[in-house]
Design an enzyme around this catalytic site. Structure first.
Site, short mmCIF file in Angstrom:
data_model
loop_
_atom_site.label_atom_id
_atom_site.label_comp_id
_atom_site.label_asym_id
_atom_site.label_seq_id
_atom_site.Cartn_x
_atom_site.Cartn_y
_atom_site.Cartn_z
N GLY A 128 -5.56 5.48 5.06
CA GLY A 128 -5.65 6.20 3.79
C GLY A 128 -5.79 5.31 2.57
N ASP A 129 -5.25 4.09 2.64
CA ASP A 129 -5.31 3.19 1.49
C ASP A 129 -6.51 2.25 1.54
OD1 ASP A 129 -4.44 1.70 3.63
OD2 ASP A 129 -2.82 0.69 2.55
N GLU A 130 -7.53 2.61 2.31
CA GLU A 130 -8.76 1.82 2.38
C GLU A 130 -9.95 2.76 2.13
OE1 GLU A 130 -8.59 -0.09 6.20
OE2 GLU A 130 -6.67 -1.06 5.77
N ASN A 140 -4.94 4.11 13.67
CA ASN A 140 -5.56 3.06 14.46
C ASN A 140 -4.57 2.40 15.43
OD1 ASN A 140 -7.99 1.74 15.10
ND2 ASN A 140 -7.37 -0.10 13.97
N ARG A 141 -3.47 3.08 15.68
CA ARG A 141 -2.51 2.68 16.73
C ARG A 141 -2.14 3.89 17.58
NH1 ARG A 141 -3.95 -0.89 13.88
NH2 ARG A 141 -2.74 -2.65 13.05
N HIS A 167 -13.23 -0.56 7.24
CA HIS A 167 -11.88 -0.82 6.78
C HIS A 167 -11.92 -1.72 5.54
CE1 HIS A 167 -9.65 0.62 10.47
NE2 HIS A 167 -10.90 0.55 10.92
N TYR A 182 -5.33 -10.96 15.42
CA TYR A 182 -3.95 -10.54 15.69
C TYR A 182 -4.03 -9.34 16.62
CZ TYR A 182 -4.53 -6.95 12.01
OH TYR A 182 -4.96 -5.90 11.25
N GLU A 239 -14.46 -5.00 8.39
CA GLU A 239 -13.58 -5.16 7.23
C GLU A 239 -14.48 -5.52 6.07
OE1 GLU A 239 -10.34 -4.73 7.16
OE2 GLU A 239 -9.75 -4.67 9.27
#
Length: 467
Positions: free
Chosen positions: A133-135, A193-194, A233, A293, A315
């Site tokens: 939501g914050d992207e 995304n998890r 993203h 990661y 990204e």
């Protein structure tokens, strides 16, 4: 279609990007059509994952996000933009919903093709924005892409090539609730995304426990075969490819069976983007997800495993909420007789793209490459057009217009086709890059067809090869 055509197309698009640069705040110039210039200092640093360790209180941080978000389309404005595009380009588009969010917001998808809704022996691609939501940059970019294809079909060769040979499905926002709440997770504060089933560990295996947005994506892939995909993203500048996790949760390079193909796809994308390819953190501007990661329950790996869909995670902005006024021109448009805001159109001479000022505040935001000379034209039915020539430096420029009525003031308003509030210093570049990515997928599909069909070249009827 010839494979060498796509290679040639790639080289043309890539070479056009090498000289692009982006403003990074600093001294912000402003100018109006009468030539009055002033400036103010507005420097702001850019940091990877800028929302971590922010030196603000929670209240200050939320207030800052609200200020940044005002130039992005709201969920209702996004829906209006989608429906408006479908009305304008109904012959090459259709709109459908794959489900609803936790709060009941429809997850609208735009399909763009010369035969939308019909099954053809053509590849289907999907683009998903706003997973977190914050992207929000991805949702704006995808609307821009859809409008560009709509406006340039049968005019621009690349747009025509894509529409005639691809079924492109665009989901601008997978997480509309998170966007409205200004947070990463959905309305249940779950990171989408998890939330997918994982190949390495027994997690997210209960079909009934997935979030509504996750279920919608999973159903979507069951109903439709996608050749390839990209999710957009923010928070870094890198092209990420599978696998995203490892068997022992340790951080190291762990490639999937199509690792070479994924590396090539990611590299082509990255090397068409000057800033991304010069990354000091990610060699070549690409990364294996597990090496960066490890994550588990991600959408990228699930697409590849369960849908046979080659998905990249792009990204696309090192700032999750880039300021809409950092690069290019922005301003407001007023009537000279009453001083009221005008939702006029803004065009750049020589560039086949028009944006519209918002109806309420009549503000506009237009990304342009720094260092160029431009002629900016404002038009509005019932008013005399205004134009001015500018030399755009590395700083953002405020350019306001005051327009004179043709005869007498009227109360008619330009019907707004779609909101085009363009945030961030990267969007014009990424529009080109998204188009490049479509061509990359077509290239790989065509190459595979050529190889698989070679033994059958004497046959009169060509087989359809699934990827």
């Amino acid at each position: 279609m010839n494979l060498f055509f796509f290679v040639f197309l790639f080289s043309l698009l890539f070479s056009s990007l090498f000289n692009l640069s982006f403003a990074r705040g600093g001294f912000r110039s402003s100018i109006n059509v009468s030539g009055v210039v002033n400036g103010s200092f507005a420097a702001s640093a850019r940091h990877l994952f800028a929302d971590i360790n922010v030196p603000f209180s929670e209240e200050q941080h939320l207030k800052r996000l609200e200020e940044l978000a005002k130039d992005y389309m709201s969920n209702s404005e996004l829906e209006n933009a989608i429906m408006s595009l479908n009305r304008r380009c109904s012959k090459i588009s259709r709109v459908y919903s794959i489900g609803k969010s936790v709060l009941g917001v429809p997850l609208w998808v735009m399909e763009i093709s010369d035969k939308p809704g019909k099954e053809e022996a053509e590849p289907s691609f999907k683009y998903i924005g706003n997973v977190h939501g914050d992207e929000p940059v991805g949702r704006e970019l995808l609307i821009l892409l859809a409008n560009w294809l709509c406006d340039n079909y049968m005019k621009d060769p690349l747009a025509t090539l894509i529409v005639d040979n691809v079924h492109l499905h665009i989901l601008p926002s997978m997480n509309p609730d998170g966007f409205s709440l200004r947070r990463r997770g959905n309305a249940n504060n779950v990171d989408l995304n998890r939330d997918f089933p994982d190949q390495f560990f027994p997690m997210n295996d209960d079909p009934g426990a997935h979030q509504p947005e996750t279920k919608a994506i999973m159903r979507w892939l069951e109903e439709m075969h996608f050749t390839a995909s990209a999710s957009l993203h923010g928070g870094a500048l890198v092209a990420n490819y599978p696998w995203d996790g490892t068997e022992n949760k340790k951080k190291y390079y762990y490639g999937c069976p199509d690792d070479e193909t994924f590396r090539q796809m990611a590299s082509i994308y990255s090397h068409s983007h000057h800033n991304m390819s010069l990354s000091k953190e990610f060699p070549g501007g690409i990364t294996n997800g597990a090496y960066w990661y490890p994550i588990y329950g991600g959408m990228q790996d699930w697409n590849y495993l369960h849908g046979g869909c080659f998905e990249l995670t792009l990204e696309i902005s090192d700032d999750k909420w880039p300021n809409a006024s950092e690069t290019g021109i922005h301003g407001r448009i007023f009537s000279s007789d009453e001083g009221r805001p005008l939702p006029a159109s803004i065009a750049i001479k020589g560039i086949n793209s028009t944006i519209h000022a918002r109806e309420t505040l009549a503000d506009y935001h237009r990304l342009l490459v720094p260092g160029g000379k431009y002629e900016v034209v404002a038009t509005m039915p019932g008013y005399k057009s205004r134009s001015t020539k500018i030399m755009l430096g590395e700083e953002a420029m405020t350019l306001d217009f005051v327009m004179d009525p043709v005869i007498t003031p009227t109360n008619s308003f330009l019907q707004r086709g779609w909101s085009c509030s363009l945030p961030g210093p990267h969007l014009e570049v990424f529009l080109i890059l998204v188009l490049v990515l479509v061509s990359i997928f077509l290239c790989f599909l065509l190459k595979r067809r050529v190889v698989l069909n070679y033994p059958k070249q004497r046959q009169t009827k060509r087989s359809v090869v699934g990827v």
